[in-house]
Motif scaffolding. Structure first.
Motif, PDB file in Angstrom:
ATOM      1  N   VAL A   1       0.843  -1.199   0.000  1.00  0.00           N
ATOM      2  CA  VAL A   1       0.000   0.000   0.000  1.00  0.00           C
ATOM      3  C   VAL A   1       0.878   1.249   0.000  1.00  0.00           C
ATOM      4  N   ALA A   2       1.921   1.252   0.802  1.00  0.00           N
ATOM      5  CA  ALA A   2       2.833   2.397   0.859  1.00  0.00           C
ATOM      6  C   ALA A   2       3.537   2.602  -0.488  1.00  0.00           C
TER       7      ALA A   2
ATOM      8  N   ALA B   1       1.175   4.124  -3.001  1.00  0.00           N
ATOM      9  CA  ALA B   1       0.941   5.545  -2.733  1.00  0.00           C
ATOM     10  C   ALA B   1       2.009   6.432  -3.366  1.00  0.00           C
ATOM     11  N   THR B   2       3.243   5.930  -3.472  1.00  0.00           N
ATOM     12  CA  THR B   2       4.326   6.745  -4.048  1.00  0.00           C
ATOM     13  C   THR B   2       4.153   6.972  -5.549  1.00  0.00           C
TER      14      THR B   2
ATOM     15  N   ALA C   1      -3.633   9.257  -3.702  1.00  0.00           N
ATOM     16  CA  ALA C   1      -3.783   7.805  -3.797  1.00  0.00           C
ATOM     17  C   ALA C   1      -4.932   7.423  -2.866  1.00  0.00           C
TER      18      ALA C   1
ATOM     19  N   LEU D   1      -7.373   4.232  -1.378  1.00  0.00           N
ATOM     20  CA  LEU D   1      -7.541   2.805  -1.153  1.00  0.00           C
ATOM     21  C   LEU D   1      -8.987   2.537  -0.785  1.00  0.00           C
TER      22      LEU D   1
ATOM     23  N   LEU E   1      -7.531   7.946   1.965  1.00  0.00           N
ATOM     24  CA  LEU E   1      -6.349   8.476   1.290  1.00  0.00           C
ATOM     25  C   LEU E   1      -5.136   7.791   1.872  1.00  0.00           C
ATOM     26  N   ILE E   2      -4.199   7.416   1.013  1.00  0.00           N
ATOM     27  CA  ILE E   2      -2.976   6.764   1.488  1.00  0.00           C
ATOM     28  C   ILE E   2      -1.779   7.568   1.037  1.00  0.00           C
ATOM     29  N   GLY E   3      -0.682   7.422   1.740  1.00  0.00           N
ATOM     30  CA  GLY E   3       0.557   8.070   1.354  1.00  0.00           C
ATOM     31  C   GLY E   3       0.776   9.410   1.985  1.00  0.00           C
TER      32      GLY E   3
END
Length: 107
Positions: free
Chosen positions: A84-85, A88-89, A95, A97, A105-107
């Motif tokens: 997941v990390a 996000a990049t 990003a 999920l 929101l991720i990242g």
């Protein structure tokens, strides 16, 4: 139009929602039958990766910030936190999920 990477894309949910145009879309999914349906629905799709996101990341298929938006569907809790990390990049703007019916929101 916004460039989008759709992880676990299936038959193209992001395109079905009109969030981008097919030429600005990339989808990752290990199911070839689902990808075949996506390409039939959207013949001008930008890029399709017939693989898991983990394999695509390991193969170096993407670069950080390559897409403005990244969406990831994790309906079976298959994505580990490191994946997941890493996903996000890949986004320069956002990003998102989708897990257990919730958006985050991720990242």
């Amino acid at each position: 139009p916004t460039s989008v990477l759709d992880v676990g894309c299936g038959t193209g949910r992001v395109l079905d929602l009109g969030l981008t145009t097919p030429d600005r879309y990339a989808g990752v999914d290990p199911s070839q039958p689902m990808l075949n349906m996506l390409v039939r629905k959207y013949p001008g799709v930008g890029r399709i990766y017939p693989s898991t996101i983990e394999q695509a990341l390991a193969d170096g298929a993407f670069t950080p910030g390559q897409f403005e938006i990244v969406t990831a569907y994790d309906t079976a809790d298959e994505l580990d936190p490191a994946t997941v990390a890493a996903v996000a990049t890949l986004a320069s703007r956002a990003a998102v999920l989708m897990r257990d019916g919730q958006l985050e929101l991720i990242g």
